[in-house]
Design a protein around this motif. Structure first.
Motif, PDB file in Angstrom:
ATOM      1  N   VAL A   6       0.507   0.957  -9.194  1.00 42.45           N
ATOM      2  CA  VAL A   6       1.627   1.637  -8.333  1.00 42.45           C
ATOM      3  C   VAL A   6       0.803   3.044  -8.376  1.00 42.45           C
ATOM      4  O   VAL A   6       1.067   3.358  -7.819  1.00 42.45           O
ATOM      5  N   LEU A   7       0.083   3.528  -9.940  1.00 39.27           N
ATOM      6  CA  LEU A   7       0.319   4.807  -9.355  1.00 39.27           C
ATOM      7  C   LEU A   7      -1.699   4.737  -8.364  1.00 39.27           C
ATOM      8  O   LEU A   7      -2.114   5.941  -7.433  1.00 39.27           O
ATOM      9  N   ASP A   8      -2.492   4.321  -8.955  1.00 43.23           N
ATOM     10  CA  ASP A   8      -3.995   4.240  -8.531  1.00 43.23           C
ATOM     11  C   ASP A   8      -3.968   3.920  -7.240  1.00 43.23           C
ATOM     12  O   ASP A   8      -4.478   3.973  -6.334  1.00 43.23           O
ATOM     13  N   ILE A   9      -2.852   2.869  -6.698  1.00 39.77           N
ATOM     14  CA  ILE A   9      -2.208   2.082  -5.449  1.00 39.77           C
ATOM     15  C   ILE A   9      -2.073   3.664  -4.222  1.00 39.77           C
ATOM     16  O   ILE A   9      -2.477   3.867  -3.288  1.00 39.77           O
ATOM     17  N   ALA A  10      -1.407   4.788  -5.267  1.00 44.08           N
ATOM     18  CA  ALA A  10      -1.076   5.962  -4.106  1.00 44.08           C
ATOM     19  C   ALA A  10      -1.539   6.767  -4.323  1.00 44.08           C
ATOM     20  O   ALA A  10      -1.576   7.234  -3.083  1.00 44.08           O
ATOM     21  N   ILE A  11      -2.586   6.314  -4.953  1.00 45.71           N
ATOM     22  CA  ILE A  11      -3.635   7.228  -4.481  1.00 45.71           C
ATOM     23  C   ILE A  11      -4.849   7.088  -3.453  1.00 45.71           C
ATOM     24  O   ILE A  11      -5.387   8.408  -3.315  1.00 45.71           O
ATOM     25  N   TYR A  14      -3.401   8.038  -0.431  1.00 50.69           N
ATOM     26  CA  TYR A  14      -3.064   9.416   0.228  1.00 50.69           C
ATOM     27  C   TYR A  14      -5.131   9.979   0.878  1.00 50.69           C
ATOM     28  O   TYR A  14      -4.725  10.429   1.804  1.00 50.69           O
ATOM     29  N   GLU A  15      -5.383   9.370   0.038  1.00 44.98           N
ATOM     30  CA  GLU A  15      -6.851   9.061   0.021  1.00 44.98           C
ATOM     31  C   GLU A  15      -6.977   8.268   1.706  1.00 44.98           C
ATOM     32  O   GLU A  15      -8.120   9.074   2.266  1.00 44.98           O
ATOM     33  N   ALA A  16      -7.096   7.428   1.415  1.00 46.77           N
ATOM     34  CA  ALA A  16      -7.064   6.780   3.188  1.00 46.77           C
ATOM     35  C   ALA A  16      -6.604   6.729   4.179  1.00 46.77           C
ATOM     36  O   ALA A  16      -6.647   6.586   5.308  1.00 46.77           O
ATOM     37  N   HIS A  17      -4.698   7.095   3.790  1.00 44.21           N
ATOM     38  CA  HIS A  17      -4.116   7.561   4.992  1.00 44.21           C
ATOM     39  C   HIS A  17      -3.524   9.387   4.864  1.00 44.21           C
ATOM     40  O   HIS A  17      -2.482   9.636   5.084  1.00 44.21           O
ATOM     41  N   PRO A  18      -4.511  10.078   4.632  1.00 42.63           N
ATOM     42  CA  PRO A  18      -4.002  12.225   4.363  1.00 42.63           C
ATOM     43  C   PRO A  18      -2.798  12.071   5.381  1.00 42.63           C
ATOM     44  O   PRO A  18      -2.528  12.953   5.256  1.00 42.63           O
ATOM     45  N   ASP A  19      -3.402  11.895   6.932  1.00 41.57           N
ATOM     46  CA  ASP A  19      -2.031  12.610   7.941  1.00 41.57           C
ATOM     47  C   ASP A  19      -1.240  11.551   7.659  1.00 41.57           C
ATOM     48  O   ASP A  19      -0.471  11.794   8.754  1.00 41.57           O
ATOM     49  N   VAL A  20      -1.201  10.649   6.621  1.00 49.88           N
ATOM     50  CA  VAL A  20       0.541  10.015   7.023  1.00 49.88           C
ATOM     51  C   VAL A  20       1.580  10.737   6.056  1.00 49.88           C
ATOM     52  O   VAL A  20       0.974  11.172   5.046  1.00 49.88           O
ATOM     53  N   ASP A  21       3.047  10.563   6.596  1.00 53.60           N
ATOM     54  CA  ASP A  21       3.759  11.136   5.676  1.00 53.60           C
ATOM     55  C   ASP A  21       4.919   9.718   5.459  1.00 53.60           C
ATOM     56  O   ASP A  21       5.176   9.310   5.371  1.00 53.60           O
ATOM     57  N   ALA A  58       5.454   7.081  -5.638  1.00 57.41           N
ATOM     58  CA  ALA A  58       4.366   7.066  -6.340  1.00 57.41           C
ATOM     59  C   ALA A  58       3.496   8.813  -5.161  1.00 57.41           C
ATOM     60  O   ALA A  58       2.636   9.348  -5.109  1.00 57.41           O
ATOM     61  N   TRP A  59       3.355   7.491  -3.736  1.00 55.42           N
ATOM     62  CA  TRP A  59       3.050   8.451  -2.683  1.00 55.42           C
ATOM     63  C   TRP A  59       3.344   9.298  -2.413  1.00 55.42           C
ATOM     64  O   TRP A  59       2.315  10.512  -1.910  1.00 55.42           O
ATOM     65  N   ILE A  60       4.831   9.852  -2.038  1.00 53.00           N
ATOM     66  CA  ILE A  60       5.532  10.693  -1.881  1.00 53.00           C
ATOM     67  C   ILE A  60       4.553  11.822  -2.804  1.00 53.00           C
ATOM     68  O   ILE A  60       4.293  12.979  -2.418  1.00 53.00           O
ATOM     69  N   ASP A  61       5.122  10.884  -4.770  1.00 60.94           N
ATOM     70  CA  ASP A  61       4.965  12.246  -5.936  1.00 60.94           C
ATOM     71  C   ASP A  61       3.192  12.830  -5.327  1.00 60.94           C
ATOM     72  O   ASP A  61       3.159  14.107  -5.612  1.00 60.94           O
ATOM     73  N   GLU A  62       2.719  12.050  -4.684  1.00 59.44           N
ATOM     74  CA  GLU A  62       0.767  12.024  -5.003  1.00 59.44           C
ATOM     75  C   GLU A  62       0.806  13.271  -3.859  1.00 59.44           C
ATOM     76  O   GLU A  62       0.161  14.466  -3.817  1.00 59.44           O
ATOM     77  N   ALA A  63       1.460  12.790  -2.355  1.00 56.33           N
ATOM     78  CA  ALA A  63       1.773  13.985  -1.397  1.00 56.33           C
ATOM     79  C   ALA A  63       1.656  15.264  -1.281  1.00 56.33           C
ATOM     80  O   ALA A  63       1.680  16.447  -0.953  1.00 56.33           O
ATOM     81  N   GLU A  64       3.048  15.452  -2.326  1.00 56.38           N
ATOM     82  CA  GLU A  64       3.827  16.633  -2.665  1.00 56.38           C
ATOM     83  C   GLU A  64       2.669  17.371  -3.686  1.00 56.38           C
ATOM     84  O   GLU A  64       2.647  18.726  -4.056  1.00 56.38           O
TER      85      GLU A  64
END
Length: 64
Positions: A6-11, A14-21, A58-64
């Motif tokens: 999950v965490l690796d996917i979220a990272i 985050y890197e593949a879609h930096p402009d996506v909320d 996890a993606w939300i957490d990474e983005a914040e």
């Protein structure tokens, strides 16, 4: 990567879609984006709503 990473996917997302909320991503899109990641090798049939929720959080957490 597999669905349990999950965490690796979220990272990677985050890197593949930096402009996506990530809060606004539909699960159908999220599932496809995960499967489109270059290092992802998981089986599409092994993905459920709880897994997608965990990845999204996890993606939300990474983005914040």
């Amino acid at each position: 990567m597999q669905w349990t990473d999950v965490l690796d996917i979220a990272i990677e997302l985050y890197e593949a879609h930096p402009d996506v909320d990530p809060k606004g991503v539909r699960f159908t899109d999220l599932r496809q984006w995960v499967m489109d990641l270059p290092e992802f090798e998981g089986d599409a049939d092994r993905c459920g709503e709880k897994v997608l929720e965990a990845i999204q959080q996890a993606w939300i957490d990474e983005a914040e």
